[in-house]
Design a protein around this motif. Structure first.
Motif, PDB file in Angstrom:
ATOM      1  N   THR A   1       0.809  -1.129  -0.042  1.00 17.78           N
ATOM      2  CA  THR A   1       0.277   0.312  -0.179  1.00 17.78           C
ATOM      3  C   THR A   1       0.802   0.964  -0.009  1.00 17.78           C
ATOM      4  OG1 THR A   1      -1.905  -1.496   1.137  1.00 17.78           O
ATOM      5  CG2 THR A   1      -1.947   1.478   1.028  1.00 17.78           C
ATOM      6  N   LEU A   2       0.935   2.559  -0.961  1.00 19.67           N
ATOM      7  CA  LEU A   2       1.508   3.647  -1.001  1.00 19.67           C
ATOM      8  C   LEU A   2       1.174   4.508  -0.736  1.00 19.67           C
ATOM      9  CD1 LEU A   2       2.200   2.996  -5.184  1.00 19.67           C
ATOM     10  CD2 LEU A   2       3.734   2.508  -3.167  1.00 19.67           C
ATOM     11  N   ARG A   3       2.204   4.462   1.017  1.00 23.21           N
ATOM     12  CA  ARG A   3       1.381   5.807   1.797  1.00 23.21           C
ATOM     13  C   ARG A   3       2.527   7.286   1.472  1.00 23.21           C
ATOM     14  NH1 ARG A   3       1.411   1.190   4.350  1.00 23.21           N
ATOM     15  NH2 ARG A   3       3.588   0.923   4.247  1.00 23.21           N
ATOM     16  N   TYR A   4       1.657   8.222   1.843  1.00 27.96           N
ATOM     17  CA  TYR A   4       2.004   9.729   2.230  1.00 27.96           C
ATOM     18  C   TYR A   4       2.565  10.333   3.398  1.00 27.96           C
ATOM     19  CZ  TYR A   4      -1.859  10.709   1.976  1.00 27.96           C
ATOM     20  OH  TYR A   4      -3.515  10.839   2.011  1.00 27.96           O
ATOM     21  N   SER A   5       2.996  11.480   3.500  1.00 26.10           N
ATOM     22  CA  SER A   5       2.777  11.979   4.250  1.00 26.10           C
ATOM     23  C   SER A   5       2.999  13.536   4.004  1.00 26.10           C
ATOM     24  CB  SER A   5       4.686  11.796   5.246  1.00 26.10           C
ATOM     25  OG  SER A   5       4.932  10.429   5.506  1.00 26.10           O
ATOM     26  N   LEU A   6       2.382  14.100   5.382  1.00 24.33           N
ATOM     27  CA  LEU A   6       1.703  15.592   4.882  1.00 24.33           C
ATOM     28  C   LEU A   6       2.563  16.673   5.485  1.00 24.33           C
ATOM     29  CD1 LEU A   6      -1.488  14.740   5.046  1.00 24.33           C
ATOM     30  CD2 LEU A   6      -0.354  15.361   2.974  1.00 24.33           C
ATOM     31  N   SER A   7       3.320  17.444   4.747  1.00 25.24           N
ATOM     32  CA  SER A   7       3.631  18.208   5.479  1.00 25.24           C
ATOM     33  C   SER A   7       3.009  20.384   5.426  1.00 25.24           C
ATOM     34  CB  SER A   7       5.523  18.931   5.643  1.00 25.24           C
ATOM     35  OG  SER A   7       5.827  20.072   6.721  1.00 25.24           O
ATOM     36  N   PRO A   8       2.706  21.137   6.171  1.00 26.50           N
ATOM     37  CA  PRO A   8       1.952  20.661   7.611  1.00 26.50           C
ATOM     38  C   PRO A   8       0.784  19.287   7.661  1.00 26.50           C
ATOM     39  CG  PRO A   8       0.911  22.532   6.939  1.00 26.50           C
ATOM     40  CD  PRO A   8       2.016  21.839   6.079  1.00 26.50           C
ATOM     41  N   SER A   9       0.897  19.144   8.396  1.00 23.41           N
ATOM     42  CA  SER A   9      -0.070  17.789   8.911  1.00 23.41           C
ATOM     43  C   SER A   9      -1.613  18.199   8.751  1.00 23.41           C
ATOM     44  CB  SER A   9       0.435  16.991  10.094  1.00 23.41           C
ATOM     45  OG  SER A   9      -0.973  15.961  10.356  1.00 23.41           O
ATOM     46  N   VAL A  10      -1.953  18.766   7.837  1.00 24.48           N
ATOM     47  CA  VAL A  10      -3.457  18.830   7.066  1.00 24.48           C
ATOM     48  C   VAL A  10      -3.789  17.912   6.748  1.00 24.48           C
ATOM     49  CG1 VAL A  10      -3.691  21.299   7.786  1.00 24.48           C
ATOM     50  CG2 VAL A  10      -2.815  20.221   5.530  1.00 24.48           C
ATOM     51  N   THR A  11      -5.216  18.006   6.775  1.00 22.34           N
ATOM     52  CA  THR A  11      -6.276  16.845   5.505  1.00 22.34           C
ATOM     53  C   THR A  11      -6.735  17.580   4.516  1.00 22.34           C
ATOM     54  OG1 THR A  11      -7.097  16.182   8.038  1.00 22.34           O
ATOM     55  CG2 THR A  11      -8.077  15.599   5.738  1.00 22.34           C
ATOM     56  N   PRO A  12      -6.389  16.934   3.436  1.00 17.39           N
ATOM     57  CA  PRO A  12      -5.867  17.673   2.221  1.00 17.39           C
ATOM     58  C   PRO A  12      -7.440  17.266   2.139  1.00 17.39           C
ATOM     59  CG  PRO A  12      -4.974  15.976   1.846  1.00 17.39           C
ATOM     60  CD  PRO A  12      -5.036  15.518   3.259  1.00 17.39           C
ATOM     61  N   ASP A  13      -8.111  18.263   1.129  1.00 13.95           N
ATOM     62  CA  ASP A  13     -10.295  18.316   0.832  1.00 13.95           C
ATOM     63  C   ASP A  13      -9.889  17.579  -0.254  1.00 13.95           C
ATOM     64  OD1 ASP A  13     -10.238  20.972   2.313  1.00 13.95           O
ATOM     65  OD2 ASP A  13      -9.874  21.264   0.568  1.00 13.95           O
TER      66      ASP A  13
END
Length: 167
Positions: free
Chosen positions: A33-45
């Motif tokens: 399962t391909l995963r990703y990290s977010l910076s800053p930690s916000v939930t994308p629309d």
């Protein structure tokens, strides 16, 4: 408390960096399962979709993981690729045990393969082995090692060989 205008305006948008996580699989294994990290930690629309060109049949090596399609109101989205590493699968080649009668011709020496994946066969992967023994038709009764005169170098496999016995 008063808000003071210092002549700077707020940025038109914030920066959202989406980084594809690095992954590792074994040759012939299921795609992770391909995963990703977010910076800053916000939930994308709209969350990103991540993909790679690697499959279970991909040879040992590295492959890019890329993400795209994300959106977040007020943010400019930037992507950082990750890497999927395909490692060799374990393969064991065992020299088959054989027997012969005193004064007989040495039998055909054969080997068995355990761990081939993706429908690979010894012929497909170029993994034929040459086996040898010190026994001859005039050898005294006893046991003799069946050894590997060559062990194939198979880039998609980590090969382990196991000696056999000729009785």
């Amino acid at each position: 408390f008063a808000l003071v205008d210092v002549g700077q305006s707020a940025p038109a948008s914030w920066l959202l960096i989406i980084t594809a996580d690095n992954e590792v699989i074994t040759y012939g294994g299921a795609a992770p399962t391909l995963r990703y990290s977010l910076s800053p930690s916000v939930t994308p629309d709209t969350p990103p979709t991540c993909a790679t060109t690697a499959t279970a049949a991909s040879p040992v090596g590295t492959y890019p993981i890329t993400c795209s399609g994300a959106a977040k109101a007020g943010y400019e989205v930037t992507y950082v690729s990750g890497t999927l590493t395909v490692n060799p699968a374990p393969l064991t080649i065992i020299a088959d045990n054989k027997s012969m009668g005193l004064g007989s011709t040495v039998p055909l020496l054969t080997a068995s393969y355990f761990g081939l994946v993706n429908g690979d066969t010894p012929a497909v992967v170029g993994g034929s082995v040459e086996l040898a023994t010190n026994a001859t038709a005039s050898s005294p009764v006893g046991t003799y090692d069946i050894t590997f005169a060559n062990a194939p170098a198979l880039p998609d496999y980590t090969v382990t060989t196991v000696l056999g016995t000729l009785t």
